[in-house]
Scaffold this motif. Structure first.
Motif, PDB file in Angstrom:
ATOM      1  N   VAL A  16     -18.159  27.930  -4.059  1.00 27.46           N
ATOM      2  CA  VAL A  16     -19.341  29.046  -5.131  1.00 27.46           C
ATOM      3  C   VAL A  16     -20.337  28.199  -5.163  1.00 27.46           C
ATOM      4  CG1 VAL A  16     -19.856  30.804  -5.772  1.00 27.46           C
ATOM      5  CG2 VAL A  16     -17.326  30.562  -5.247  1.00 27.46           C
ATOM      6  N   PRO A  17     -21.159  28.011  -4.607  1.00 21.25           N
ATOM      7  CA  PRO A  17     -22.831  27.334  -4.903  1.00 21.25           C
ATOM      8  C   PRO A  17     -23.481  28.153  -6.006  1.00 21.25           C
ATOM      9  CG  PRO A  17     -22.993  28.321  -2.780  1.00 21.25           C
ATOM     10  CD  PRO A  17     -22.006  28.804  -3.052  1.00 21.25           C
ATOM     11  N   GLY A  18     -23.850  26.941  -6.889  1.00 14.65           N
ATOM     12  CA  GLY A  18     -24.482  27.539  -7.675  1.00 14.65           C
ATOM     13  C   GLY A  18     -23.910  27.578  -9.547  1.00 14.65           C
ATOM     14  N   ARG A  19     -24.407  27.257  -9.798  1.00 13.85           N
ATOM     15  CA  ARG A  19     -23.650  27.517 -11.764  1.00 13.85           C
ATOM     16  C   ARG A  19     -24.068  28.542 -12.095  1.00 13.85           C
ATOM     17  NH1 ARG A  19     -26.977  22.785 -14.554  1.00 13.85           N
ATOM     18  NH2 ARG A  19     -26.647  24.249 -16.747  1.00 13.85           N
ATOM     19  N   HIS A  20     -22.432  28.920 -12.583  1.00 19.18           N
ATOM     20  CA  HIS A  20     -21.601  30.415 -12.870  1.00 19.18           C
ATOM     21  C   HIS A  20     -21.719  30.160 -14.743  1.00 19.18           C
ATOM     22  CE1 HIS A  20     -23.262  31.979  -9.169  1.00 19.18           C
ATOM     23  NE2 HIS A  20     -22.927  30.783  -8.391  1.00 19.18           N
ATOM     24  N   ALA A  21     -21.624  30.966 -14.843  1.00 21.76           N
ATOM     25  CA  ALA A  21     -20.553  30.867 -16.349  1.00 21.76           C
ATOM     26  C   ALA A  21     -19.458  31.741 -16.289  1.00 21.76           C
ATOM     27  CB  ALA A  21     -21.499  32.287 -17.420  1.00 21.76           C
ATOM     28  N   ILE A  22     -18.556  30.707 -16.858  1.00 21.48           N
ATOM     29  CA  ILE A  22     -17.281  31.851 -16.597  1.00 21.48           C
ATOM     30  C   ILE A  22     -17.267  33.025 -17.604  1.00 21.48           C
ATOM     31  CG2 ILE A  22     -15.090  30.878 -17.661  1.00 21.48           C
ATOM     32  CD1 ILE A  22     -16.106  29.472 -15.225  1.00 21.48           C
ATOM     33  N   ASP A  23     -16.574  33.949 -17.243  1.00 17.63           N
ATOM     34  CA  ASP A  23     -16.887  34.895 -18.019  1.00 17.63           C
ATOM     35  C   ASP A  23     -15.747  36.031 -18.783  1.00 17.63           C
ATOM     36  OD1 ASP A  23     -19.361  35.843 -16.743  1.00 17.63           O
ATOM     37  OD2 ASP A  23     -18.931  36.522 -15.127  1.00 17.63           O
ATOM     38  N   ALA A  24     -14.254  35.046 -18.167  1.00 18.60           N
ATOM     39  CA  ALA A  24     -12.824  34.939 -18.206  1.00 18.60           C
ATOM     40  C   ALA A  24     -11.566  34.517 -17.836  1.00 18.60           C
ATOM     41  CB  ALA A  24     -12.451  36.861 -17.976  1.00 18.60           C
ATOM     42  N   TYR A  25     -10.708  33.812 -18.891  1.00 15.63           N
ATOM     43  CA  TYR A  25     -10.008  33.399 -18.273  1.00 15.63           C
ATOM     44  C   TYR A  25      -8.361  33.823 -18.541  1.00 15.63           C
ATOM     45  CZ  TYR A  25      -9.863  31.847 -22.983  1.00 15.63           C
ATOM     46  OH  TYR A  25      -9.843  32.778 -24.332  1.00 15.63           O
ATOM     47  N   GLY A  26      -7.738  32.869 -17.939  1.00 14.09           N
ATOM     48  CA  GLY A  26      -6.484  33.820 -18.362  1.00 14.09           C
ATOM     49  C   GLY A  26      -5.799  33.990 -17.031  1.00 14.09           C
ATOM     50  N   GLY A  27      -4.520  34.505 -17.285  1.00 13.17           N
ATOM     51  CA  GLY A  27      -3.773  35.080 -15.791  1.00 13.17           C
ATOM     52  C   GLY A  27      -3.345  34.021 -15.044  1.00 13.17           C
ATOM     53  N   GLY A  28      -3.662  32.624 -15.338  1.00 15.89           N
ATOM     54  CA  GLY A  28      -3.391  32.129 -14.373  1.00 15.89           C
ATOM     55  C   GLY A  28      -4.526  31.556 -13.740  1.00 15.89           C
ATOM     56  N   GLY A  29      -6.227  32.225 -13.917  1.00 15.31           N
ATOM     57  CA  GLY A  29      -7.613  32.178 -13.320  1.00 15.31           C
ATOM     58  C   GLY A  29      -8.604  31.910 -14.187  1.00 15.31           C
ATOM     59  N   PHE A  30      -9.813  32.732 -13.106  1.00 19.55           N
ATOM     60  CA  PHE A  30     -10.793  32.459 -14.395  1.00 19.55           C
ATOM     61  C   PHE A  30     -11.718  33.432 -13.161  1.00 19.55           C
ATOM     62  CE2 PHE A  30      -9.018  27.772 -14.748  1.00 19.55           C
ATOM     63  CZ  PHE A  30      -9.682  27.512 -16.125  1.00 19.55           C
ATOM     64  N   ARG A  31     -12.766  34.385 -13.703  1.00 18.74           N
ATOM     65  CA  ARG A  31     -13.553  34.675 -13.528  1.00 18.74           C
ATOM     66  C   ARG A  31     -15.027  34.330 -13.923  1.00 18.74           C
ATOM     67  NH1 ARG A  31     -11.162  40.141 -15.617  1.00 18.74           N
ATOM     68  NH2 ARG A  31     -12.080  39.987 -17.009  1.00 18.74           N
ATOM     69  N   PHE A  32     -15.887  35.164 -12.292  1.00 18.91           N
ATOM     70  CA  PHE A  32     -17.009  33.670 -12.726  1.00 18.91           C
ATOM     71  C   PHE A  32     -18.061  34.724 -11.399  1.00 18.91           C
ATOM     72  CE2 PHE A  32     -14.811  31.615 -10.086  1.00 18.91           C
ATOM     73  CZ  PHE A  32     -15.373  31.051  -8.828  1.00 18.91           C
ATOM     74  N   ALA A  33     -18.940  34.947 -12.153  1.00 18.73           N
ATOM     75  CA  ALA A  33     -19.679  35.073 -10.104  1.00 18.73           C
ATOM     76  C   ALA A  33     -19.199  36.679  -9.902  1.00 18.73           C
ATOM     77  CB  ALA A  33     -20.593  34.298  -9.399  1.00 18.73           C
ATOM     78  N   ASP A  34     -18.591  37.456 -10.649  1.00 18.04           N
ATOM     79  CA  ASP A  34     -18.484  38.340 -10.137  1.00 18.04           C
ATOM     80  C   ASP A  34     -17.215  38.337  -8.540  1.00 18.04           C
ATOM     81  OD1 ASP A  34     -19.938  40.606 -11.375  1.00 18.04           O
ATOM     82  OD2 ASP A  34     -21.264  40.034  -9.731  1.00 18.04           O
ATOM     83  N   MET A  35     -16.413  38.097  -9.062  1.00 14.64           N
ATOM     84  CA  MET A  35     -15.078  37.593  -8.692  1.00 14.64           C
ATOM     85  C   MET A  35     -14.719  36.598  -9.401  1.00 14.64           C
ATOM     86  SD  MET A  35     -16.572  34.098  -5.563  1.00 14.64           S
ATOM     87  CE  MET A  35     -17.909  34.938  -5.706  1.00 14.64           C
ATOM     88  N   SER A  36     -12.574  36.576  -8.607  1.00 14.38           N
ATOM     89  CA  SER A  36     -11.806  35.140  -9.486  1.00 14.38           C
ATOM     90  C   SER A  36     -11.479  34.570  -8.753  1.00 14.38           C
ATOM     91  CB  SER A  36     -10.935  36.951  -9.885  1.00 14.38           C
ATOM     92  OG  SER A  36     -11.465  37.693 -10.633  1.00 14.38           O
ATOM     93  N   HIS A  37     -10.599  34.521  -9.617  1.00 17.76           N
ATOM     94  CA  HIS A  37     -10.078  32.557  -8.798  1.00 17.76           C
ATOM     95  C   HIS A  37      -8.734  33.001  -9.808  1.00 17.76           C
ATOM     96  CE1 HIS A  37      -9.056  28.757  -6.831  1.00 17.76           C
ATOM     97  NE2 HIS A  37      -9.486  27.681  -8.013  1.00 17.76           N
ATOM     98  N   VAL A  38      -7.342  32.308  -8.641  1.00 15.29           N
ATOM     99  CA  VAL A  38      -6.543  31.305  -9.538  1.00 15.29           C
ATOM    100  C   VAL A  38      -6.413  30.154  -9.012  1.00 15.29           C
ATOM    101  CG1 VAL A  38      -4.105  31.911  -9.468  1.00 15.29           C
ATOM    102  CG2 VAL A  38      -4.786  34.235  -9.294  1.00 15.29           C
ATOM    103  N   GLY A  39      -6.042  29.488 -10.134  1.00 17.13           N
ATOM    104  CA  GLY A  39      -5.955  27.929 -10.462  1.00 17.13           C
ATOM    105  C   GLY A  39      -6.795  27.398 -11.035  1.00 17.13           C
TER     106      GLY A  39
END
Length: 134
Positions: A16-39
């Motif tokens: 995902v291009p651009g600099r984005h704050a990490i909004d949350a972490y845990g559960g095996g992944g992260f949330r940022f830029a109104d999306m989530s990623h596992v890993g």
């Protein structure tokens, strides 16, 4: 900031291009830029990348940091989140990153994600390499 479980939506082609704050972490992944990623993730000046093949501190080899090294000239500080427990990087990895001109701080993933978000908000030249935590 820990998330119960991130949504299972993957990064678009692992990037995902651009600099984005990490909004949350845990559960095996992260949330940022109104999306989530596992890993695990690399938050670099070019954008947020899935950190493929990196799941444990054993995987933190200099080769694993190749995408970071490619952007080293644009990074003042690299935060390395090594998981739930603090472990040290191998000396050869640490020195390889430093030889590229990077200042490196190793900490638990949660602390690294929070620190990254704060420094990003201050418009600092920061990057983060974050191992996912359960």
């Amino acid at each position: 900031m820990p998330a119960d479980k991130p949504h299972r939506a993957p990064l678009h082609d692992g990037f995902v291009p651009g600099r984005h704050a990490i909004d949350a972490y845990g559960g095996g992944g992260f949330r940022f830029a109104d999306m989530s990623h596992v890993g695990s993730l690399l938050a670099l000046p070019s954008g947020v990348h899935a950190w493929k093949g990196v799941t444990t501190p054993r995987d933190l080899t200099l080769d694993a940091f190749a995408p970071v090294l490619e952007e080293a000239s644009e990074i003042e500080l690299l935060l390395v989140g090594v998981g739930a427990d603090l472990v040290h990087l191998q000396e050869s990895v640490l020195w390889g990153l430093r030889e590229a001109g990077l200042r490196v701080e190793v900490m638990q993933t949660g602390a690294a994600a929070r620190t990254y978000t704060i420094l990003l908000g201050e418009n600092r030249r920061v990057a983060a390499a974050l191992l996912a935590v359960g």
